[in-house]
Design a protein around this motif. Structure first.
Motif, PDB file in Angstrom:
ATOM      1  N   UNK A 126       0.852  -1.175   0.000  1.00  0.00           N
ATOM      2  CA  UNK A 126       0.000   0.000   0.000  1.00  0.00           C
ATOM      3  C   UNK A 126       0.897   1.237   0.000  1.00  0.00           C
ATOM      4  N   UNK A 127       0.521   2.203  -0.797  1.00  0.00           N
ATOM      5  CA  UNK A 127       1.330   3.401  -0.974  1.00  0.00           C
ATOM      6  C   UNK A 127       0.901   4.489   0.022  1.00  0.00           C
ATOM      7  N   UNK A 128       1.807   4.816   0.948  1.00  0.00           N
ATOM      8  CA  UNK A 128       1.530   5.837   1.956  1.00  0.00           C
ATOM      9  C   UNK A 128       2.240   7.157   1.648  1.00  0.00           C
ATOM     10  N   UNK A 129       2.512   7.419   0.374  1.00  0.00           N
ATOM     11  CA  UNK A 129       3.251   8.636   0.031  1.00  0.00           C
ATOM     12  C   UNK A 129       2.349   9.836  -0.250  1.00  0.00           C
ATOM     13  N   UNK A 130       1.080   9.614  -0.527  1.00  0.00           N
ATOM     14  CA  UNK A 130       0.161  10.714  -0.857  1.00  0.00           C
ATOM     15  C   UNK A 130      -0.964  10.783   0.173  1.00  0.00           C
ATOM     16  N   UNK A 131      -0.657  11.147   1.398  1.00  0.00           N
ATOM     17  CA  UNK A 131      -1.636  11.121   2.475  1.00  0.00           C
ATOM     18  C   UNK A 131      -2.266  12.474   2.776  1.00  0.00           C
ATOM     19  N   UNK A 132      -1.809  13.526   2.129  1.00  0.00           N
ATOM     20  CA  UNK A 132      -2.357  14.851   2.397  1.00  0.00           C
ATOM     21  C   UNK A 132      -3.720  15.051   1.737  1.00  0.00           C
ATOM     22  N   UNK A 133      -3.977  14.337   0.657  1.00  0.00           N
ATOM     23  CA  UNK A 133      -5.246  14.444  -0.057  1.00  0.00           C
ATOM     24  C   UNK A 133      -5.573  13.063  -0.621  1.00  0.00           C
ATOM     25  N   UNK A 134      -6.597  12.436  -0.068  1.00  0.00           N
ATOM     26  CA  UNK A 134      -6.931  11.053  -0.407  1.00  0.00           C
ATOM     27  C   UNK A 134      -8.183  11.049  -1.281  1.00  0.00           C
ATOM     28  N   UNK A 135      -8.071  10.610  -2.528  1.00  0.00           N
ATOM     29  CA  UNK A 135      -9.248  10.583  -3.402  1.00  0.00           C
ATOM     30  C   UNK A 135     -10.175   9.426  -3.046  1.00  0.00           C
ATOM     31  N   UNK A 136     -11.468   9.662  -3.189  1.00  0.00           N
ATOM     32  CA  UNK A 136     -12.461   8.595  -3.068  1.00  0.00           C
ATOM     33  C   UNK A 136     -12.751   8.175  -4.505  1.00  0.00           C
ATOM     34  N   UNK A 137     -12.240   7.015  -4.893  1.00  0.00           N
ATOM     35  CA  UNK A 137     -12.297   6.566  -6.286  1.00  0.00           C
ATOM     36  C   UNK A 137     -13.714   6.606  -6.849  1.00  0.00           C
ATOM     37  N   UNK A 138     -13.805   7.074  -8.080  1.00  0.00           N
ATOM     38  CA  UNK A 138     -15.080   7.120  -8.782  1.00  0.00           C
ATOM     39  C   UNK A 138     -15.982   8.272  -8.377  1.00  0.00           C
ATOM     40  N   UNK A 139     -15.455   9.202  -7.585  1.00  0.00           N
ATOM     41  CA  UNK A 139     -16.232  10.362  -7.139  1.00  0.00           C
ATOM     42  C   UNK A 139     -15.410  11.622  -7.345  1.00  0.00           C
ATOM     43  N   UNK A 140     -16.015  12.762  -7.061  1.00  0.00           N
ATOM     44  CA  UNK A 140     -15.285  14.030  -7.119  1.00  0.00           C
ATOM     45  C   UNK A 140     -14.863  14.477  -5.721  1.00  0.00           C
ATOM     46  N   UNK A 198     -10.213   3.550   3.679  1.00  0.00           N
ATOM     47  CA  UNK A 198     -10.264   3.752   5.132  1.00  0.00           C
ATOM     48  C   UNK A 198      -8.874   3.623   5.748  1.00  0.00           C
ATOM     49  N   UNK A 199      -8.094   2.666   5.273  1.00  0.00           N
ATOM     50  CA  UNK A 199      -6.714   2.514   5.771  1.00  0.00           C
ATOM     51  C   UNK A 199      -5.899   3.746   5.419  1.00  0.00           C
ATOM     52  N   UNK A 200      -6.057   4.248   4.201  1.00  0.00           N
ATOM     53  CA  UNK A 200      -5.317   5.450   3.797  1.00  0.00           C
ATOM     54  C   UNK A 200      -5.743   6.662   4.627  1.00  0.00           C
ATOM     55  N   UNK A 201      -7.043   6.782   4.919  1.00  0.00           N
ATOM     56  CA  UNK A 201      -7.494   7.895   5.753  1.00  0.00           C
ATOM     57  C   UNK A 201      -6.895   7.793   7.150  1.00  0.00           C
ATOM     58  N   UNK A 202      -6.907   6.596   7.728  1.00  0.00           N
ATOM     59  CA  UNK A 202      -6.306   6.410   9.051  1.00  0.00           C
ATOM     60  C   UNK A 202      -4.819   6.765   9.012  1.00  0.00           C
ATOM     61  N   UNK A 229       5.144  -0.653  12.354  1.00  0.00           N
ATOM     62  CA  UNK A 229       4.190  -1.760  12.363  1.00  0.00           C
ATOM     63  C   UNK A 229       3.817  -2.189  10.945  1.00  0.00           C
ATOM     64  N   UNK A 230       3.613  -1.240  10.070  1.00  0.00           N
ATOM     65  CA  UNK A 230       3.276  -1.556   8.688  1.00  0.00           C
ATOM     66  C   UNK A 230       4.404  -2.339   8.034  1.00  0.00           C
ATOM     67  N   UNK A 231       5.639  -1.959   8.320  1.00  0.00           N
ATOM     68  CA  UNK A 231       6.778  -2.642   7.703  1.00  0.00           C
ATOM     69  C   UNK A 231       6.915  -4.090   8.174  1.00  0.00           C
ATOM     70  N   UNK A 232       6.301  -4.425   9.311  1.00  0.00           N
ATOM     71  CA  UNK A 232       6.362  -5.787   9.825  1.00  0.00           C
ATOM     72  C   UNK A 232       5.462  -6.739   9.062  1.00  0.00           C
ATOM     73  N   UNK A 233       4.505  -6.192   8.332  1.00  0.00           N
ATOM     74  CA  UNK A 233       3.528  -7.008   7.613  1.00  0.00           C
ATOM     75  C   UNK A 233       3.665  -6.789   6.120  1.00  0.00           C
ATOM     76  N   UNK A 234       3.428  -7.834   5.355  1.00  0.00           N
ATOM     77  CA  UNK A 234       3.410  -7.691   3.905  1.00  0.00           C
ATOM     78  C   UNK A 234       1.979  -7.366   3.510  1.00  0.00           C
ATOM     79  N   UNK A 235       1.666  -6.078   3.339  1.00  0.00           N
ATOM     80  CA  UNK A 235       0.318  -5.667   3.015  1.00  0.00           C
ATOM     81  C   UNK A 235       0.022  -5.732   1.537  1.00  0.00           C
ATOM     82  N   UNK A 236       1.024  -5.903   0.715  1.00  0.00           N
ATOM     83  CA  UNK A 236       0.816  -5.936  -0.733  1.00  0.00           C
ATOM     84  C   UNK A 236       0.415  -4.575  -1.276  1.00  0.00           C
ATOM     85  N   UNK A 237       0.234  -4.503  -2.573  1.00  0.00           N
ATOM     86  CA  UNK A 237      -0.190  -3.249  -3.223  1.00  0.00           C
ATOM     87  C   UNK A 237      -1.508  -3.408  -3.905  1.00  0.00           C
TER      88      UNK A 237
END
Length: 105
Positions: free
Chosen positions: A1-15, A75-79, A97-105
């Motif tokens: 999961x990509x945690x590099x763009x956390x300042x503005x999180x898009x809700x896919x398929x919406x504006x 929801x994970x990205x918002x958290x 903690x995230x680095x301890x788990x393989x969350x995949x992309x």
């Protein structure tokens, strides 16, 4: 999961984009719901002391403006965005903690 763009999180398929906020002076979390040019604040009353609390209210707030519930990934990205907004040791612990788990992309 990509945690590099956390300042503005898009809700896919919406504006809609979600902007996680932490007020270090008042010590509470909030979320700015951006829909087009309109900003709908969630939590400015100081009711969210912990980063997981906005997650319990976000789907109802989105429903009020006719937007679907968040997916699990959104929801994970918002958290993550809320924890990142607070920063400090909370963010360091989260990333460790995230680095301890393989969350995949």
């Amino acid at each position: 999961m990509d945690f590099t763009q956390l300042a503005s999180i898009p809700v896919d398929g919406t504006d809609v984009t979600l902007r996680p906020v932490y007020d270090p002076v008042l010590r509470f979390f909030s979320v700015q719901i951006h829909q087009g040019g309109v900003i709908l604040p969630l939590g400015l009353d100081g009711s969210f002391i912990y980063a997981d609390e906005p997650l319990e209210a976000i789907d109802a707030a989105l429903a009020e403006v006719g937007v679907r519930e968040l997916t699990g990934e959104e929801a994970v990205l918002l958290y993550a965005g809320l924890v990142y907004a607070k920063g400090g040791p909370d963010w360091a612990i989260f990333t460790q903690e995230v680095s301890r788990f393989d969350l995949g992309d």
